[in-house]
Write a protein that holds these residues in place. Structure first.
Motif, PDB file in Angstrom:
ATOM      1  N   PRO A 110       0.903  -1.333  -0.071  1.00  0.00           N
ATOM      2  CA  PRO A 110      -0.047  -0.229   0.148  1.00  0.00           C
ATOM      3  C   PRO A 110       0.768   1.398  -0.047  1.00  0.00           C
ATOM      4  CG  PRO A 110       0.144  -0.822   2.145  1.00  0.00           C
ATOM      5  CD  PRO A 110       0.887  -2.060   1.344  1.00  0.00           C
ATOM      6  N   ILE A 111       0.104   2.232  -0.368  1.00  0.00           N
ATOM      7  CA  ILE A 111       0.988   3.763  -0.261  1.00  0.00           C
ATOM      8  C   ILE A 111       0.558   4.615   0.976  1.00  0.00           C
ATOM      9  CG2 ILE A 111       1.443   5.855  -1.289  1.00  0.00           C
ATOM     10  CD1 ILE A 111       0.827   4.173  -3.986  1.00  0.00           C
ATOM     11  N   ALA A 112       1.493   4.671   2.022  1.00  0.00           N
ATOM     12  CA  ALA A 112       0.904   5.532   3.040  1.00  0.00           C
ATOM     13  C   ALA A 112       1.168   6.892   2.962  1.00  0.00           C
ATOM     14  CB  ALA A 112       1.854   5.148   4.363  1.00  0.00           C
ATOM     15  N   THR A 113       0.324   7.794   3.453  1.00  0.00           N
ATOM     16  CA  THR A 113       0.332   9.127   3.273  1.00  0.00           C
ATOM     17  C   THR A 113       0.073   9.651   4.786  1.00  0.00           C
ATOM     18  OG1 THR A 113      -0.669   9.135   1.291  1.00  0.00           O
ATOM     19  CG2 THR A 113      -0.621  11.242   2.241  1.00  0.00           C
ATOM     20  N   LEU A 114       1.237  10.660   5.189  1.00  0.00           N
ATOM     21  CA  LEU A 114       1.007  11.261   6.859  1.00  0.00           C
ATOM     22  C   LEU A 114       1.214  12.806   6.252  1.00  0.00           C
ATOM     23  CD1 LEU A 114       1.691  11.267   9.520  1.00  0.00           C
ATOM     24  CD2 LEU A 114       3.991  11.646   9.179  1.00  0.00           C
ATOM     25  N   GLU A 115       0.070  13.375   6.747  1.00  0.00           N
ATOM     26  CA  GLU A 115      -0.361  14.856   6.536  1.00  0.00           C
ATOM     27  C   GLU A 115       0.686  15.766   6.599  1.00  0.00           C
ATOM     28  OE1 GLU A 115      -2.670  17.317   9.305  1.00  0.00           O
ATOM     29  OE2 GLU A 115      -4.150  17.222   7.710  1.00  0.00           O
ATOM     30  N   ALA A 116       1.645  15.656   7.704  1.00  0.00           N
ATOM     31  CA  ALA A 116       2.994  16.413   7.987  1.00  0.00           C
ATOM     32  C   ALA A 116       3.949  15.850   7.598  1.00  0.00           C
ATOM     33  CB  ALA A 116       2.775  16.621   9.529  1.00  0.00           C
ATOM     34  N   GLY A 117       4.196  15.076   6.745  1.00  0.00           N
ATOM     35  CA  GLY A 117       5.515  14.144   6.451  1.00  0.00           C
ATOM     36  C   GLY A 117       6.250  13.814   7.691  1.00  0.00           C
ATOM     37  N   SER A 118       7.479  13.829   7.500  1.00  0.00           N
ATOM     38  CA  SER A 118       8.268  13.401   8.617  1.00  0.00           C
ATOM     39  C   SER A 118       8.055  14.325   9.732  1.00  0.00           C
ATOM     40  CB  SER A 118       9.768  13.241   8.328  1.00  0.00           C
ATOM     41  OG  SER A 118      10.656  12.924   9.214  1.00  0.00           O
ATOM     42  N   LEU A 119       8.024  13.592  10.925  1.00  0.00           N
ATOM     43  CA  LEU A 119       7.353  14.505  12.204  1.00  0.00           C
ATOM     44  C   LEU A 119       8.233  14.546  13.236  1.00  0.00           C
ATOM     45  CD1 LEU A 119       4.492  15.747  12.953  1.00  0.00           C
ATOM     46  CD2 LEU A 119       3.733  13.480  13.908  1.00  0.00           C
ATOM     47  N   SER A 120       8.742  15.736  13.704  1.00  0.00           N
ATOM     48  CA  SER A 120       9.253  16.070  14.942  1.00  0.00           C
ATOM     49  C   SER A 120       8.223  16.401  16.025  1.00  0.00           C
ATOM     50  CB  SER A 120      10.601  16.857  15.018  1.00  0.00           C
ATOM     51  OG  SER A 120      11.346  16.539  14.128  1.00  0.00           O
ATOM     52  N   LEU A 121       8.125  15.709  17.173  1.00  0.00           N
ATOM     53  CA  LEU A 121       7.127  15.967  18.203  1.00  0.00           C
ATOM     54  C   LEU A 121       7.677  16.612  19.246  1.00  0.00           C
ATOM     55  CD1 LEU A 121       5.442  12.405  18.384  1.00  0.00           C
ATOM     56  CD2 LEU A 121       4.676  14.109  16.880  1.00  0.00           C
ATOM     57  N   ARG A 122       7.160  17.632  19.610  1.00  0.00           N
ATOM     58  CA  ARG A 122       7.311  18.444  20.933  1.00  0.00           C
ATOM     59  C   ARG A 122       6.012  18.068  21.966  1.00  0.00           C
ATOM     60  NH1 ARG A 122      10.124  21.031  17.065  1.00  0.00           N
ATOM     61  NH2 ARG A 122      12.503  21.831  17.761  1.00  0.00           N
ATOM     62  N   GLU A 123       5.084  18.386  21.558  1.00  0.00           N
ATOM     63  CA  GLU A 123       4.045  18.640  22.284  1.00  0.00           C
ATOM     64  C   GLU A 123       2.998  17.145  21.750  1.00  0.00           C
ATOM     65  OE1 GLU A 123       3.689  23.123  23.418  1.00  0.00           O
ATOM     66  OE2 GLU A 123       1.967  21.995  22.734  1.00  0.00           O
ATOM     67  N   ASN A 134      -4.067   3.895   0.197  1.00  0.00           N
ATOM     68  CA  ASN A 134      -4.881   3.646  -0.782  1.00  0.00           C
ATOM     69  C   ASN A 134      -5.820   2.494  -0.785  1.00  0.00           C
ATOM     70  OD1 ASN A 134      -2.251   2.385  -0.978  1.00  0.00           O
ATOM     71  ND2 ASN A 134      -2.611   2.213  -3.202  1.00  0.00           N
ATOM     72  N   GLU A 135      -5.327   1.453   0.465  1.00  0.00           N
ATOM     73  CA  GLU A 135      -5.945   0.276   0.655  1.00  0.00           C
ATOM     74  C   GLU A 135      -6.420   0.222   2.030  1.00  0.00           C
ATOM     75  OE1 GLU A 135      -4.088  -3.380  -0.888  1.00  0.00           O
ATOM     76  OE2 GLU A 135      -2.632  -1.869  -1.601  1.00  0.00           O
ATOM     77  N   LEU A 136      -7.466  -0.564   2.324  1.00  0.00           N
ATOM     78  CA  LEU A 136      -7.922  -0.892   3.684  1.00  0.00           C
ATOM     79  C   LEU A 136      -6.643  -1.661   4.523  1.00  0.00           C
ATOM     80  CD1 LEU A 136     -11.515  -2.286   3.232  1.00  0.00           C
ATOM     81  CD2 LEU A 136     -10.676   0.087   3.510  1.00  0.00           C
ATOM     82  N   GLY A 137      -6.569  -1.406   5.877  1.00  0.00           N
ATOM     83  CA  GLY A 137      -5.514  -2.200   6.527  1.00  0.00           C
ATOM     84  C   GLY A 137      -5.405  -1.326   7.721  1.00  0.00           C
ATOM     85  N   THR A 138      -4.159  -1.363   8.282  1.00  0.00           N
ATOM     86  CA  THR A 138      -3.755  -0.628   9.375  1.00  0.00           C
ATOM     87  C   THR A 138      -2.707   0.371   8.980  1.00  0.00           C
ATOM     88  OG1 THR A 138      -4.506  -2.619  10.762  1.00  0.00           O
ATOM     89  CG2 THR A 138      -3.007  -0.899  11.940  1.00  0.00           C
TER      90      THR A 138
END
Length: 199
Positions: A110-123, A134-138
């Protein structure tokens, strides 16, 4: 059932009475339709019964989203013979069998899409991101330091450092809570219903 590369697909041809298969001069095959490909399943067992079993192994590149079908007159003798209990040759003509949604084939990741791209978390207490596939799953959000090659790698990650969410609708943003995740860089993976992992 979703079949993936390496899975065995079997099909059974039934006769009205007992039949004997003679493979001395060849072995019968059965033509299956997987997507737009004709695939030959080899004879594996059933001589002396009314049901002959054929099998093939799913390989990369084979995909069928509406299910495997069987073409008309799919049984090919290839020099073998199939005879009834009286020694008469079997009649091997048949109608086609429509696609069976219980046997879909999926060898594509499948093709994964993350809204913010690579993510550095602070809060992370109240934050969330939208993920989609693009497919059902997890979908799995995991630290970039984690080695991920298979579904088992994802499933074995501690929930203290990773998150997952079900993808119930393809190509639809699904919110994923980041609550509790440590500050790190993360990578999104998605896994489809056949177990294929996105890159």
């Amino acid at each position: 059932q979703r079949l993936n590369a390496g899975d065995t697909l079997t099909a059974t041809v039934s006769f009205k009475g007992l039949v004997t298969v003679d493979v001395q001069n060849g072995s019968p095959t059965l033509t299956l339709l997987i997507g737009n490909q004709s695939v030959l399943a080899r004879y594996v067992s059933g001589s002396g019964t009314h049901a002959l079993v054929f099998a093939t192994t799913i390989v990369n590149g084979q995909n069928d989203s509406d299910g495997v079908a069987i073409s008309s007159n799919a049984l090919i003798l290839n020099g073998a013979s199939i005879k009834d209990s009286r020694g008469n040759d079997s009649i091997n003509t048949s109608n086609d069998v429509a696609s069976n949604a219980l046997f879909m084939v999926d060898t594509m990741a499948p093709i994964a899409t993350l809204e913010a791209g690579s993510l550095s978390l602070r809060e992370t207490n109240t934050s969330s991101v939208n993920v989609q596939s693009n497919e059902l799953g997890t979908a799995y959000l995991v630290p970039t330091t984690s080695s991920v090659l298979t579904l088992l790698d994802l499933e074995n990650l501690s929930p203290l450092i990773s998150k997952s969410v079900a993808i119930d609708n393809a190509l639809t943003p699904i919110p994923m809570s980041l609550a509790g995740l440590p500050v790190a860089r993360y990578q999104l993976y998605t896994v489809d219903l056949a177990g294929n992992v996105s890159s």
